[in-house]
Motif scaffolding. Structure first.
Motif, PDB file in Angstrom:
ATOM      1  N   ARG A   1      79.795  17.693  58.267  1.00  0.00           N
ATOM      2  CA  ARG A   1      79.010  17.499  59.499  1.00  0.00           C
ATOM      3  C   ARG A   1      77.521  17.706  59.258  1.00  0.00           C
ATOM      4  N   GLU A   2      77.185  18.697  58.414  1.00  0.00           N
ATOM      5  CA  GLU A   2      75.775  18.941  58.098  1.00  0.00           C
ATOM      6  C   GLU A   2      75.169  17.738  57.372  1.00  0.00           C
ATOM      7  N   ALA A   3      75.898  17.233  56.388  1.00  0.00           N
ATOM      8  CA  ALA A   3      75.412  16.084  55.617  1.00  0.00           C
ATOM      9  C   ALA A   3      75.279  14.858  56.518  1.00  0.00           C
ATOM     10  N   ALA A   4      76.270  14.629  57.369  1.00  0.00           N
ATOM     11  CA  ALA A   4      76.238  13.475  58.273  1.00  0.00           C
ATOM     12  C   ALA A   4      75.051  13.578  59.236  1.00  0.00           C
ATOM     13  N   ARG A   5      74.791  14.758  59.745  1.00  0.00           N
ATOM     14  CA  ARG A   5      73.678  14.950  60.673  1.00  0.00           C
ATOM     15  C   ARG A   5      72.344  14.656  59.985  1.00  0.00           C
ATOM     16  N   LEU A   6      72.179  15.134  58.758  1.00  0.00           N
ATOM     17  CA  LEU A   6      70.936  14.881  58.019  1.00  0.00           C
ATOM     18  C   LEU A   6      70.709  13.394  57.779  1.00  0.00           C
ATOM     19  N   LEU A   7      71.798  12.666  57.527  1.00  0.00           N
ATOM     20  CA  LEU A   7      71.698  11.234  57.233  1.00  0.00           C
ATOM     21  C   LEU A   7      71.736  10.366  58.486  1.00  0.00           C
ATOM     22  N   GLY A   8      72.057  10.968  59.634  1.00  0.00           N
ATOM     23  CA  GLY A   8      72.161  10.201  60.868  1.00  0.00           C
ATOM     24  C   GLY A   8      73.392   9.311  60.894  1.00  0.00           C
ATOM     25  N   LEU A   9      74.475   9.798  60.264  1.00  0.00           N
ATOM     26  CA  LEU A   9      75.724   9.037  60.162  1.00  0.00           C
ATOM     27  C   LEU A   9      76.872   9.813  60.779  1.00  0.00           C
ATOM     28  N   HIS A  10      77.982   9.127  60.959  1.00  0.00           N
ATOM     29  CA  HIS A  10      79.206   9.770  61.425  1.00  0.00           C
ATOM     30  C   HIS A  10      79.946  10.329  60.213  1.00  0.00           C
ATOM     31  N   PRO A  11      80.599  11.486  60.348  1.00  0.00           N
ATOM     32  CA  PRO A  11      81.359  12.047  59.226  1.00  0.00           C
ATOM     33  C   PRO A  11      82.377  11.078  58.615  1.00  0.00           C
ATOM     34  N   THR A  12      82.935  10.205  59.411  1.00  0.00           N
ATOM     35  CA  THR A  12      83.889   9.220  58.895  1.00  0.00           C
ATOM     36  C   THR A  12      83.234   8.305  57.863  1.00  0.00           C
ATOM     37  N   THR A  13      81.965   7.993  58.077  1.00  0.00           N
ATOM     38  CA  THR A  13      81.232   7.162  57.116  1.00  0.00           C
ATOM     39  C   THR A  13      81.154   7.868  55.767  1.00  0.00           C
ATOM     40  N   LEU A  14      80.876   9.176  55.784  1.00  0.00           N
ATOM     41  CA  LEU A  14      80.799   9.928  54.531  1.00  0.00           C
ATOM     42  C   LEU A  14      82.164  10.000  53.852  1.00  0.00           C
ATOM     43  N   ARG A  15      83.223  10.122  54.622  1.00  0.00           N
ATOM     44  CA  ARG A  15      84.575  10.111  54.030  1.00  0.00           C
ATOM     45  C   ARG A  15      84.841   8.777  53.348  1.00  0.00           C
ATOM     46  N   ARG A  16      84.458   7.696  54.013  1.00  0.00           N
ATOM     47  CA  ARG A  16      84.657   6.364  53.436  1.00  0.00           C
ATOM     48  C   ARG A  16      83.822   6.189  52.174  1.00  0.00           C
ATOM     49  N   TRP A  17      82.573   6.640  52.213  1.00  0.00           N
ATOM     50  CA  TRP A  17      81.712   6.541  51.036  1.00  0.00           C
ATOM     51  C   TRP A  17      82.295   7.334  49.872  1.00  0.00           C
ATOM     52  N   ASP A  18      82.898   8.472  50.155  1.00  0.00           N
ATOM     53  CA  ASP A  18      83.531   9.263  49.100  1.00  0.00           C
ATOM     54  C   ASP A  18      84.679   8.479  48.474  1.00  0.00           C
ATOM     55  N   THR A  19      85.505   7.876  49.305  1.00  0.00           N
ATOM     56  CA  THR A  19      86.628   7.078  48.821  1.00  0.00           C
ATOM     57  C   THR A  19      86.142   5.885  47.999  1.00  0.00           C
ATOM     58  N   GLU A  20      85.044   5.267  48.439  1.00  0.00           N
ATOM     59  CA  GLU A  20      84.490   4.097  47.752  1.00  0.00           C
ATOM     60  C   GLU A  20      83.648   4.473  46.530  1.00  0.00           C
ATOM     61  N   GLY A  21      83.304   5.738  46.394  1.00  0.00           N
ATOM     62  CA  GLY A  21      82.499   6.183  45.262  1.00  0.00           C
ATOM     63  C   GLY A  21      80.998   6.081  45.476  1.00  0.00           C
TER      64      GLY A  21
END
Length: 70
Positions: free
Chosen positions: A15-35
């Motif tokens: 949540r902290e990372a998503a807030r800093l980037l202005g993204l939803h946490p789901t986006t960060l989960r997807r980016w992790d899966t995609e590398g």
């Protein structure tokens, strides 16, 4: 100098990372899966739908800063 290195190596919760980037946490989960933005896995909790995903995601502050263009 040492204090700056500690700050750069700090791990952020999703949540902290998503807030800093202005993204939803789901986006960060997807980016992790995609590398695109790899997470560091902390702990031993197993996801109920994905037994290979062990632990909570944390993101390096330095990686977040790179994405922010700093």
């Amino acid at each position: 100098m040492l204090e700056e290195k500690v700050k750069l190596s700090r791990l952020l919760r999703i949540r902290e990372a998503a807030r800093l980037l202005g993204l939803h946490p789901t986006t960060l989960r997807r980016w992790d899966t995609e590398g695109k933005l790899k997470a560091v896995r902390i702990g031993s909790r197993v996801h109920p739908r994905n037994k290979n995903a062990v632990g909570d995601r944390r993101y390096r502050f330095s990686d977040i800063r790179k994405l922010m263009g700093e």
